[in-house]
Design a protein around this motif. Structure first.
Motif, mmCIF file in Angstrom:
data_model
loop_
_atom_site.group_PDB
_atom_site.id
_atom_site.type_symbol
_atom_site.label_atom_id
_atom_site.label_comp_id
_atom_site.label_asym_id
_atom_site.label_seq_id
_atom_site.Cartn_x
_atom_site.Cartn_y
_atom_site.Cartn_z
ATOM 1 N N SER A 199 74.738 -44.254 5.027
ATOM 2 C CA SER A 199 73.314 -44.147 5.345
ATOM 3 C C SER A 199 72.607 -43.108 4.486
ATOM 4 O O SER A 199 71.419 -43.233 4.197
ATOM 5 C CB SER A 199 73.137 -43.783 6.825
ATOM 6 O OG SER A 199 73.715 -44.767 7.647
ATOM 7 N N VAL A 200 73.335 -42.065 4.100
ATOM 8 C CA VAL A 200 72.769 -40.991 3.282
ATOM 9 C C VAL A 200 73.768 -40.610 2.211
ATOM 10 O O VAL A 200 74.940 -40.404 2.492
ATOM 11 C CB VAL A 200 72.433 -39.748 4.140
ATOM 12 C CG1 VAL A 200 71.998 -38.597 3.250
ATOM 13 C CG2 VAL A 200 71.335 -40.068 5.144
ATOM 14 N N LYS A 201 73.319 -40.516 0.972
ATOM 15 C CA LYS A 201 74.204 -40.140 -0.133
ATOM 16 C C LYS A 201 73.756 -38.809 -0.711
ATOM 17 O O LYS A 201 72.568 -38.589 -0.944
ATOM 18 C CB LYS A 201 74.200 -41.215 -1.214
ATOM 19 C CG LYS A 201 74.905 -42.494 -0.786
ATOM 20 C CD LYS A 201 75.033 -43.469 -1.929
ATOM 21 C CE LYS A 201 75.943 -44.611 -1.492
ATOM 22 N NZ LYS A 201 75.386 -45.917 -1.612
ATOM 23 N N ALA A 244 64.222 -42.059 2.985
ATOM 24 C CA ALA A 244 63.053 -42.895 2.698
ATOM 25 C C ALA A 244 63.328 -44.390 2.806
ATOM 26 O O ALA A 244 62.426 -45.167 3.117
ATOM 27 C CB ALA A 244 62.521 -42.566 1.303
ATOM 28 N N GLU A 245 64.573 -44.807 2.548
ATOM 29 C CA GLU A 245 64.831 -46.237 2.440
ATOM 30 C C GLU A 245 65.482 -46.836 3.676
ATOM 31 O O GLU A 245 65.934 -47.986 3.638
ATOM 32 C CB GLU A 245 65.678 -46.495 1.195
ATOM 33 C CG GLU A 245 64.972 -46.039 -0.085
ATOM 34 C CD GLU A 245 65.656 -46.524 -1.360
ATOM 35 O OE1 GLU A 245 65.931 -47.719 -1.465
ATOM 36 O OE2 GLU A 245 65.909 -45.685 -2.230
ATOM 37 N N PRO A 288 54.426 -46.031 3.460
ATOM 38 C CA PRO A 288 55.317 -47.033 2.847
ATOM 39 C C PRO A 288 56.424 -46.361 2.026
ATOM 40 O O PRO A 288 56.276 -45.231 1.551
ATOM 41 C CB PRO A 288 54.378 -47.839 1.953
ATOM 42 C CG PRO A 288 53.017 -47.624 2.511
ATOM 43 C CD PRO A 288 53.015 -46.250 3.084
ATOM 44 N N ILE A 289 57.510 -47.094 1.835
ATOM 45 C CA ILE A 289 58.670 -46.564 1.110
ATOM 46 C C ILE A 289 58.272 -46.090 -0.282
ATOM 47 O O ILE A 289 58.697 -45.017 -0.734
ATOM 48 C CB ILE A 289 59.783 -47.629 1.017
ATOM 49 C CG1 ILE A 289 60.390 -47.892 2.398
ATOM 50 C CG2 ILE A 289 60.879 -47.183 0.046
ATOM 51 C CD1 ILE A 289 61.437 -48.983 2.418
ATOM 52 N N SER A 290 57.441 -46.850 -0.960
ATOM 53 C CA SER A 290 57.045 -46.474 -2.330
ATOM 54 C C SER A 290 56.325 -45.128 -2.336
ATOM 55 O O SER A 290 56.526 -44.313 -3.240
ATOM 56 C CB SER A 290 56.146 -47.555 -2.925
ATOM 57 O OG SER A 290 54.976 -47.740 -2.125
ATOM 58 N N THR A 291 55.495 -44.891 -1.338
ATOM 59 C CA THR A 291 54.774 -43.618 -1.243
ATOM 60 C C THR A 291 55.738 -42.471 -0.985
ATOM 61 O O THR A 291 55.619 -41.389 -1.580
ATOM 62 C CB THR A 291 53.726 -43.681 -0.121
ATOM 63 O OG1 THR A 291 52.824 -44.762 -0.375
ATOM 64 C CG2 THR A 291 52.948 -42.376 -0.024
ATOM 65 N N MET A 292 56.703 -42.707 -0.107
ATOM 66 C CA MET A 292 57.679 -41.660 0.208
ATOM 67 C C MET A 292 58.558 -41.343 -0.997
ATOM 68 O O MET A 292 58.817 -40.168 -1.294
ATOM 69 C CB MET A 292 58.546 -42.088 1.401
ATOM 70 C CG MET A 292 57.797 -42.096 2.721
ATOM 71 S SD MET A 292 58.879 -42.237 4.167
ATOM 72 C CE MET A 292 59.304 -43.974 4.094
ATOM 73 N N LEU A 293 58.988 -42.364 -1.716
ATOM 74 C CA LEU A 293 59.823 -42.137 -2.901
ATOM 75 C C LEU A 293 59.044 -41.385 -3.984
ATOM 76 O O LEU A 293 59.596 -40.517 -4.665
ATOM 77 C CB LEU A 293 60.338 -43.464 -3.443
ATOM 78 C CG LEU A 293 61.391 -44.181 -2.581
ATOM 79 C CD1 LEU A 293 61.730 -45.545 -3.169
ATOM 80 C CD2 LEU A 293 62.659 -43.335 -2.456
ATOM 81 N N ALA A 294 57.769 -41.706 -4.130
ATOM 82 C CA ALA A 294 56.936 -41.001 -5.115
ATOM 83 C C ALA A 294 56.777 -39.531 -4.721
ATOM 84 O O ALA A 294 56.821 -38.641 -5.577
ATOM 85 C CB ALA A 294 55.571 -41.677 -5.213
ATOM 86 N N ASP A 295 56.622 -39.267 -3.421
ATOM 87 C CA ASP A 295 56.502 -37.892 -2.933
ATOM 88 C C ASP A 295 57.796 -37.117 -3.168
ATOM 89 O O ASP A 295 57.769 -35.943 -3.585
ATOM 90 C CB ASP A 295 56.157 -37.907 -1.442
ATOM 91 C CG ASP A 295 55.929 -36.519 -0.879
ATOM 92 O OD1 ASP A 295 54.807 -36.017 -0.959
ATOM 93 O OD2 ASP A 295 56.905 -35.919 -0.355
#
Length: 446
Positions: free
Chosen positions: A274-276, A291-292, A333-340
């Motif tokens: 679940s987490v790497k 985030a994912e 959204p996931i894309s926003t979180m990944l960008a952050d």
């Protein structure tokens, strides 16, 4: 409708506030603690359990009591501003009793595995496998809290006038000035201030990096130990022999023991895939949420290294996470979180010395405000100046104590205003009490 169940892993400082925040939100928490007591790292034992980090006997915390307390439970007036670990444990026990937390903790229970349930994509539930006294159990929970924790610039605990350093300088006004100035100017001002107390170059401590490029060392004794010859400053170690250390300047010292102050490596083996963790980095939104994940039902609490106190941050994280678990607050959204996450990683890399240690660094007030905005509890200074100027001035110019985040919004505390307006008195109260106690001791001594 039955309350959502939440598993909390660990009953240290972060676990305790996570437990309390769950109860505040009407959730049904169960905390799993592998040892027989609360406190985590702060519980000193001569022989700690295998795998549990422990402090040493003489440890005194390097954040002052008004800055490190939980936001709706001030530390008693008669506790010292910088507390010995035994006092911190006493405070934790008071907190646990006041909010009736112990009955929700399963002691001597280790978490062996946390995995997504088969219906995770639709429910966000987790299967948690535990072991206690050789007996294994498995239960399903709606959400999971995971509660965790070269030369140098040396900062002392005591500021001008005898006030705690963080109490004097961690204010919204100071933070505003720092945000307006280039980082190089802020570095120059604070380095000059610290060198006024003792010249770091003269003592062999001046590093190559600037002061805000690495986590500071908080220590009152080091200059005195160096100048009295009890501590000798040496350059980097080139190599070890069987009985000695050879340094880069060619000198050699016979040594009996070596302490590797290397910090921590992060790993969460019980979380499976679940987490790497890669190079001590985990892609977490606001250092909390993977985030994912399909559902935001896993939160990391206290997995952070602030330039300030950790307890209020863990509490703020817990307050926000419980609202996310309940669906009262939505993550972007996931894309926003990944960008952050990428932007935060870039800022850390730009500012700090490249090190596995500097992967979870935050500045105290900006990060607390960031979470407070998510939760809706950041102080509204313009409104405060219109409605309560006295309070507004203390919020702006005084120390940014945790009580500020209980003035309004979810979890508002009626005692927050009074706690803010009397925080200076509580700091002075202990100092006066110490003077009186000293005078009495001296007068009664033969």
């Amino acid at each position: 409708m039955a309350a959502q169940t939440v598993a909390i892993i660990g009953a240290g400082a972060s676990g305790l506030c996570a437990l309390k925040c769950c109860l505040d939100e009407g959730l049904a928490p169960t905390c799993f603690e592998r040892s027989g007591d609360i406190g985590g790292l702060w519980r000193f034992e001569e022989q700690p359990e295998e795998g549990r980090a422990s402090i040493y006997r003489s440890v005194i915390i390097n954040t002052s009591k008004e800055m490190m307390c939980f936001s709706d439970f001030p530390i008693p007036d008669d506790f010292p501003n910088y507390m010995h670990h035994s006092k911190i444990m006493e405070y934790f026990r008071m907190y646990a009793r006041r909010f009736d937390l112990l009955r929700h903790i399963r002691f001597r229970t280790s978490v062996r595995r946390v995995a997504k349930s088969p219906d995770f994509a639709s429910t966000g539930r987790w299967e948690v496998e535990t072991e206690s006294e050789g007996r294994q159990e498995s239960a399903v929970f709606d959400a999971v809290f995971l509660s965790t924790k070269r030369g140098t610039w040396v900062m002392h605990r005591v500021a001008e006038g005898g006030y705690p350093f963080d109490f004097s300088y961690l204010s919204r006004f100071t933070q505003l000035l720092q945000s307006l100035l280039p980082l190089s100017v802020s570095n120059f001002v604070l380095e000059r201030k610290l060198n006024t107390r003792f010249d770091h170059a003269l003592y062999g401590l001046k590093p190559k990096h600037r002061i805000f490029n690495q986590h500071l060392t908080i220590n009152d004794d080091l200059p005195n130990r160096i100048i009295s010859g009890r501590v000798q400053v040496k350059p980097n170690i080139k190599q070890f022999t069987e009985t000695s250390a050879i340094f880069e300047d060619g000198t050699k010292e016979d040594v009996d023991a070596v302490v590797f102050a290397t910090g921590y490596s992060f790993s969460f083996p019980f979380l499976e895939d679940s987490v790497k963790v890669v190079e001590n980095q985990v892609p977490l939104y606001k250092f909390m949420f993977p985030a994912e994940l399909e559902k935001p039902t896993l939160a990391f609490i206290g997995y952070i290294q602030p330039l300030g106190a950790i307890m209020p941050i863990s509490e703020m994280q817990s307050r926000w996470a419980t609202r996310v678990f309940k669906g009262l607050h939505k993550l972007p959204p996931i894309s926003t979180m990944l960008a952050d996450i990428a932007q935060t990683k870039e800022k850390i890399a730009k500012r700090y010395v490249a090190s596995r240690r500097h992967t979870i660094q935050v500045d105290y007030i900006p990060y607390m405000d960031e979470l407070a905005c998510q939760l809706g509890v950041k102080p509204n200074l313009p409104l405060l100046f219109l409605t309560d100027p006295k309070l507004a001035l203390e919020v702006l110019l005084g120390p940014c104590t945790p009580y500020q985040y209980r003035l309004h919004g979810p979890g508002a505390w009626q005692g927050a205003r009074a706690a803010i307006l009397t925080q200076q008195q509580r700091v002075v109260f202990f100092s006066l009490g110490l003077i009186v106690a000293t005078l009495i001791y001296v007068s009664l001594s033969p």
